[in-house]
Write an enzyme that holds these catalytic residues in place. Structure first.
Site, PDB file in Angstrom:
ATOM      1  N   GLU A  92     -24.057  14.160  75.236  1.00  0.00           N
ATOM      2  CA  GLU A  92     -24.443  14.504  73.874  1.00  0.00           C
ATOM      3  C   GLU A  92     -24.675  13.257  73.036  1.00  0.00           C
ATOM      4  O   GLU A  92     -24.027  12.230  73.249  1.00  0.00           O
ATOM      5  CB  GLU A  92     -23.351  15.362  73.226  1.00  0.00           C
ATOM      6  CG  GLU A  92     -23.292  16.745  73.844  1.00  0.00           C
ATOM      7  CD  GLU A  92     -22.115  17.594  73.378  1.00  0.00           C
ATOM      8  OE1 GLU A  92     -22.265  18.810  73.343  1.00  0.00           O
ATOM      9  OE2 GLU A  92     -21.046  17.036  73.065  1.00  0.00           O
ATOM     10  N   CYS A 105     -25.342   8.295  67.069  1.00  0.00           N
ATOM     11  CA  CYS A 105     -24.122   8.057  67.830  1.00  0.00           C
ATOM     12  C   CYS A 105     -24.443   8.359  69.291  1.00  0.00           C
ATOM     13  O   CYS A 105     -24.769   9.507  69.621  1.00  0.00           O
ATOM     14  CB  CYS A 105     -23.043   8.998  67.274  1.00  0.00           C
ATOM     15  SG  CYS A 105     -21.509   8.942  68.166  1.00  0.00           S
ATOM     16  N   CYS A 112     -14.963  10.469  80.087  1.00  0.00           N
ATOM     17  CA  CYS A 112     -14.296   9.198  79.799  1.00  0.00           C
ATOM     18  C   CYS A 112     -13.002   9.112  80.594  1.00  0.00           C
ATOM     19  O   CYS A 112     -12.309  10.115  80.774  1.00  0.00           O
ATOM     20  CB  CYS A 112     -13.981   9.089  78.305  1.00  0.00           C
ATOM     21  SG  CYS A 112     -13.249   7.503  77.848  1.00  0.00           S
ATOM     22  N   CYS A 116      -7.241   9.385  76.138  1.00  0.00           N
ATOM     23  CA  CYS A 116      -6.614   9.507  74.814  1.00  0.00           C
ATOM     24  C   CYS A 116      -6.276  10.981  74.555  1.00  0.00           C
ATOM     25  O   CYS A 116      -7.121  11.854  74.746  1.00  0.00           O
ATOM     26  CB  CYS A 116      -7.537   8.967  73.724  1.00  0.00           C
ATOM     27  SG  CYS A 116      -8.054   7.274  74.037  1.00  0.00           S
ATOM     28  N   CYS A 119      -8.529  13.339  72.127  1.00  0.00           N
ATOM     29  CA  CYS A 119      -9.988  13.327  72.266  1.00  0.00           C
ATOM     30  C   CYS A 119     -10.467  14.325  73.318  1.00  0.00           C
ATOM     31  O   CYS A 119      -9.965  14.344  74.448  1.00  0.00           O
ATOM     32  CB  CYS A 119     -10.431  11.923  72.646  1.00  0.00           C
ATOM     33  SG  CYS A 119     -12.189  11.789  72.979  1.00  0.00           S
ATOM     34  N   GLY A 159     -17.506   8.587  76.114  1.00  0.00           N
ATOM     35  CA  GLY A 159     -17.288   7.446  76.993  1.00  0.00           C
ATOM     36  C   GLY A 159     -16.798   6.200  76.307  1.00  0.00           C
ATOM     37  O   GLY A 159     -16.796   6.077  75.092  1.00  0.00           O
ATOM     38  N   GLU A 160     -16.356   5.277  77.141  1.00  0.00           N
ATOM     39  CA  GLU A 160     -15.849   3.986  76.679  1.00  0.00           C
ATOM     40  C   GLU A 160     -16.903   2.933  77.058  1.00  0.00           C
ATOM     41  O   GLU A 160     -17.046   2.583  78.228  1.00  0.00           O
ATOM     42  CB  GLU A 160     -14.500   3.720  77.373  1.00  0.00           C
ATOM     43  CG  GLU A 160     -13.967   2.319  77.261  1.00  0.00           C
ATOM     44  CD  GLU A 160     -13.887   1.770  75.842  1.00  0.00           C
ATOM     45  OE1 GLU A 160     -13.277   2.400  74.966  1.00  0.00           O
ATOM     46  OE2 GLU A 160     -14.476   0.691  75.611  1.00  0.00           O
ATOM     47  N   SER A 191     -18.030   0.613  69.831  1.00  0.00           N
ATOM     48  CA  SER A 191     -16.653   1.024  69.564  1.00  0.00           C
ATOM     49  C   SER A 191     -15.857   1.009  70.861  1.00  0.00           C
ATOM     50  O   SER A 191     -16.332   1.477  71.898  1.00  0.00           O
ATOM     51  CB  SER A 191     -16.658   2.438  68.970  1.00  0.00           C
ATOM     52  OG  SER A 191     -15.338   2.870  68.744  1.00  0.00           O
ATOM     53  N   SER A 213     -10.725   1.225  68.090  1.00  0.00           N
ATOM     54  CA  SER A 213      -9.985   2.459  67.802  1.00  0.00           C
ATOM     55  C   SER A 213      -8.501   2.167  67.938  1.00  0.00           C
ATOM     56  O   SER A 213      -7.949   2.232  69.031  1.00  0.00           O
ATOM     57  CB  SER A 213     -10.424   3.562  68.764  1.00  0.00           C
ATOM     58  OG  SER A 213     -11.807   3.786  68.603  1.00  0.00           O
ATOM     59  N   LEU A 214      -7.890   1.808  66.830  1.00  0.00           N
ATOM     60  CA  LEU A 214      -6.487   1.386  66.846  1.00  0.00           C
ATOM     61  C   LEU A 214      -5.570   2.615  66.848  1.00  0.00           C
ATOM     62  O   LEU A 214      -4.724   2.775  67.708  1.00  0.00           O
ATOM     63  CB  LEU A 214      -6.224   0.495  65.629  1.00  0.00           C
ATOM     64  CG  LEU A 214      -4.869  -0.179  65.538  1.00  0.00           C
ATOM     65  CD1 LEU A 214      -4.583  -1.045  66.753  1.00  0.00           C
ATOM     66  CD2 LEU A 214      -4.768  -1.011  64.260  1.00  0.00           C
ATOM     67  N   ASN A 215      -5.737   3.457  65.862  1.00  0.00           N
ATOM     68  CA  ASN A 215      -5.115   4.791  65.840  1.00  0.00           C
ATOM     69  C   ASN A 215      -3.591   4.848  65.755  1.00  0.00           C
ATOM     70  O   ASN A 215      -3.019   5.942  65.730  1.00  0.00           O
ATOM     71  CB  ASN A 215      -5.558   5.637  67.050  1.00  0.00           C
ATOM     72  CG  ASN A 215      -7.059   5.870  67.058  1.00  0.00           C
ATOM     73  OD1 ASN A 215      -7.701   5.767  66.011  1.00  0.00           O
ATOM     74  ND2 ASN A 215      -7.633   6.173  68.206  1.00  0.00           N
ATOM     75  N   ASN A 289      -9.989  15.564  63.866  1.00  0.00           N
ATOM     76  CA  ASN A 289     -10.819  16.771  63.981  1.00  0.00           C
ATOM     77  C   ASN A 289     -10.191  17.707  64.992  1.00  0.00           C
ATOM     78  O   ASN A 289     -10.067  17.360  66.166  1.00  0.00           O
ATOM     79  CB  ASN A 289     -12.235  16.400  64.450  1.00  0.00           C
ATOM     80  CG  ASN A 289     -12.991  15.647  63.379  1.00  0.00           C
ATOM     81  OD1 ASN A 289     -13.069  16.086  62.235  1.00  0.00           O
ATOM     82  ND2 ASN A 289     -13.525  14.489  63.735  1.00  0.00           N
ATOM     83  N   CYS A 332     -16.333  13.155  65.557  1.00  0.00           N
ATOM     84  CA  CYS A 332     -15.605  12.230  66.436  1.00  0.00           C
ATOM     85  C   CYS A 332     -14.635  12.993  67.325  1.00  0.00           C
ATOM     86  O   CYS A 332     -13.855  13.807  66.833  1.00  0.00           O
ATOM     87  CB  CYS A 332     -14.755  11.263  65.626  1.00  0.00           C
ATOM     88  SG  CYS A 332     -15.677  10.175  64.588  1.00  0.00           S
TER      89      CYS A 332
HETATM   90  N1  SAH Z   1     -14.442   5.309  73.565  1.00  0.00           N
HETATM   91  C1  SAH Z   1     -14.746   4.605  72.378  1.00  0.00           C
HETATM   92  C2  SAH Z   1     -15.929   5.182  71.659  1.00  0.00           C
HETATM   93  C3  SAH Z   1     -16.019   6.684  71.531  1.00  0.00           C
HETATM   94  S1  SAH Z   1     -14.771   7.570  70.621  1.00  0.00           S
HETATM   95  C4  SAH Z   1     -13.557   4.554  71.452  1.00  0.00           C
HETATM   96  O1  SAH Z   1     -12.593   5.258  71.695  1.00  0.00           O
HETATM   97  O2  SAH Z   1     -13.606   3.761  70.513  1.00  0.00           O
HETATM   98  C5  SAH Z   1     -15.227   7.400  68.934  1.00  0.00           C
HETATM   99  C6  SAH Z   1     -14.082   7.553  67.914  1.00  0.00           C
HETATM  100  O3  SAH Z   1     -13.645   8.904  67.797  1.00  0.00           O
HETATM  101  C7  SAH Z   1     -12.854   6.734  68.220  1.00  0.00           C
HETATM  102  O4  SAH Z   1     -12.553   5.933  67.125  1.00  0.00           O
HETATM  103  C8  SAH Z   1     -11.772   7.788  68.431  1.00  0.00           C
HETATM  104  O5  SAH Z   1     -10.518   7.275  68.059  1.00  0.00           O
HETATM  105  C9  SAH Z   1     -12.259   8.922  67.553  1.00  0.00           C
HETATM  106  N2  SAH Z   1     -11.739  10.230  67.917  1.00  0.00           N
HETATM  107  C10 SAH Z   1     -11.502  10.717  69.142  1.00  0.00           C
HETATM  108  N3  SAH Z   1     -11.035  11.986  69.060  1.00  0.00           N
HETATM  109  C11 SAH Z   1     -10.986  12.304  67.756  1.00  0.00           C
HETATM  110  C12 SAH Z   1     -10.626  13.485  67.044  1.00  0.00           C
HETATM  111  N4  SAH Z   1     -10.226  14.577  67.666  1.00  0.00           N
HETATM  112  N5  SAH Z   1     -10.714  13.473  65.693  1.00  0.00           N
HETATM  113  C13 SAH Z   1     -11.152  12.371  65.050  1.00  0.00           C
HETATM  114  N6  SAH Z   1     -11.536  11.251  65.681  1.00  0.00           N
HETATM  115  C14 SAH Z   1     -11.449  11.204  67.016  1.00  0.00           C
HETATM  116 FE1  SF4 Z   2     -12.538   7.825  75.678  1.00  0.00          FE
HETATM  117 FE2  SF4 Z   2     -12.843   6.951  73.157  1.00  0.00          FE
HETATM  118 FE3  SF4 Z   2     -12.189   9.514  73.667  1.00  0.00          FE
HETATM  119 FE4  SF4 Z   2     -10.382   7.604  74.099  1.00  0.00          FE
HETATM  120  S1  SF4 Z   2     -11.280   8.186  72.117  1.00  0.00           S
HETATM  121  S2  SF4 Z   2     -10.865   9.291  75.525  1.00  0.00           S
HETATM  122  S3  SF4 Z   2     -11.680   5.964  74.836  1.00  0.00           S
HETATM  123  S4  SF4 Z   2     -14.080   8.507  74.228  1.00  0.00           S
END
Ligand code: SAH
Ligand code: SF4
Length: 346
Positions: A92, A105, A112, A116, A119, A159-160, A191, A213-215, A289, A332
């Site tokens: 997508e 995007c 991936c 995480c 996600c 994906g990463e 990212s 993506s520190l989180n 989300n 996201c």
């Molecule tokens: N894999 C890379 C790029 C894709 S993810 C990465 O992780 O950076 C893009 C962004 O979406 C990341 O910053 C991730 O932390 C965020 N993300 C993933 N799941 C999410 C969710 N359920 N709600 C909000 N943001 C989310």
């Molecule tokens: Fe992969 Fe980014 Fe999702 Fe983590 S947040 S599972 S690295 S796509």
């Protein structure tokens, strides 16, 4: 299968052309036909000799790698595109219009591997890397459908990107080459979840904005939600981030998905501020989300605002990222491209 010209970056295309016995600068002409003029037939490349056009046809193709399956439009104007690949896999891409920009995007992998817990793409697992052509074609297709209006690219889809560094770098070289697509690196952001050993390599090979993506404000929380942290803990990640060459008048970005009762407390905000003190950066707070089967919850708006206020009080630059396209699972972390999801995790 013949080589797909779109899998070569500009330098590699020069080598390919040289090996066919032609002058490397011809690569620029071919690149301009394909990417700047959208010509996908060698026989129409009138500034190349007929014999060279024949030779090209024998050894290569200009193949479109994506088959558009659906386009969904969110109430907020965000559009999500579902593409099928040659092997039946699906990815997508999401187009997010804003006041003065139209950000695409794009995905870098099918699924991936990073796992995480918040996600949806993680639930798909990693199926495979995308080829360079598959990455670039997302831009070419969506830009065409939208009359050439895409202005920015973020590698924040499925994906990463740093787990597919070779094709990420190739695609960046195609996007930014002035004879090809000619997008400014300032308009492109990669990212990453924090594959530290690849961050340096990325910076050595291309110029681009980096978003991390520190989180989480600590190893304890980050270990729980991002398995990559066990390999590269927060201190190692931040040390590498501080070394990343930042484009003029740009910032490093840290994404912080804010999740109810997990990383949204006042203590968490203070801890995060301490961590990022003195780092020239922007922080994007992304309210989580929600998407089944993941059971985390979005914090109440007041909590997110309070979290922001604390960070701002330390002098940090913090934006709350409005959720765009969530009604079509285009926000996201919601990209799963219709794959069945593993609901045993989390
Ligand atoms: N894999 C890379 C790029 C894709 S993810 C990465 O992780 O950076 C893009 C962004 O979406 C990341 O910053 C991730 O932390 C965020 N993300 C993933 N799941 C999410 C969710 N359920 N709600 C909000 N943001 C989310
Ligand atoms: Fe992969 Fe980014 Fe999702 Fe983590 S947040 S599972 S690295 S796509």
């Amino acid at each position: 299968m013949k080589a797909n010209i779109k899998d070569f970056d500009p330098k590699e295309l020069e080598t390919f052309i040289f090996e066919l016995g032609e002058k490397p600068y011809r690569a620029k002409q071919i690149g301009a036909w394909i990417f700047a003029k959208s010509v996908d037939d060698f026989s129409l490349m009138t500034d190349l000799s007929l014999s060279f056009r024949d030779k090209l046809r024998e050894s290569a193709e200009i193949r479109s790698t994506l088959n558009l399956l659906s386009e969904q439009k969110s109430v907020d104007g965000t559009k999500k595109y579902l593409f099928e690949l040659y092997d039946g896999n699906k990815i997508e891409s999401v187009l997010i219009p804003d006041k003065n920009r139209n950000t695409l995007c794009i995905s870098s992998q099918v699924g991936c591997a990073m796992g995480c817990t918040f996600c949806l793409t993680a639930r798909v697992g990693k199926i495979r890397n995308l080829s360079c052509a598959e990455i670039v074609d997302q831009y070419l297709e969506v830009n065409k459908i939208n009359n050439g209006s895409v202005t920015n690219i973020v590698y924040m889809g499925m994906g990463e990107p740093l787990d597919n560094l070779e094709n990420t770098v190739r695609s960046l070289n195609i996007f930014t080459n002035s004879e090809y697509i000619g997008l400014s690196p300032r308009r492109i952001t990669v990212s990453t979840s924090g594959l530290v050993h690849k961050i340096k390599e990325l910076s050595e090979r291309v110029s681009v904005n980096l978003s991390v993506s520190l989180n989480a404000p600590s190893d304890a929380i980050r270990n729980e939600i991002m398995p990559v942290n066990k390999r590269f803990p927060v201190s190692t990640l931040l040390k590498e981030c501080k070394r990343f060459p930042i484009l003029r008048r740009k910032f490093l970005t840290f994404e912080y998905v804010i999740i109810k009762d997990l990383n949204d407390s006042t203590a968490n905000a203070n801890e995060l501020a301490g961590l990022l003190k003195g780092v020239k950066c922007k922080i994007n707070l992304i309210p989580f989300n929600e998407a089944a089967p993941i059971t985390y919850k979005t914090p109440p708006v007041e909590r997110v605002l309070e979290f922001q206020k604390i960070l701002v009080s330390y002098g940090l630059n913090v934006k709350i990222r409005r959720s765009r396209g969530s009604d079509i699972l285009g926000a996201c972390g919601q990209l799963a491209a219709t794959y069945p999801l593993d609901d045993k995790k989390n």
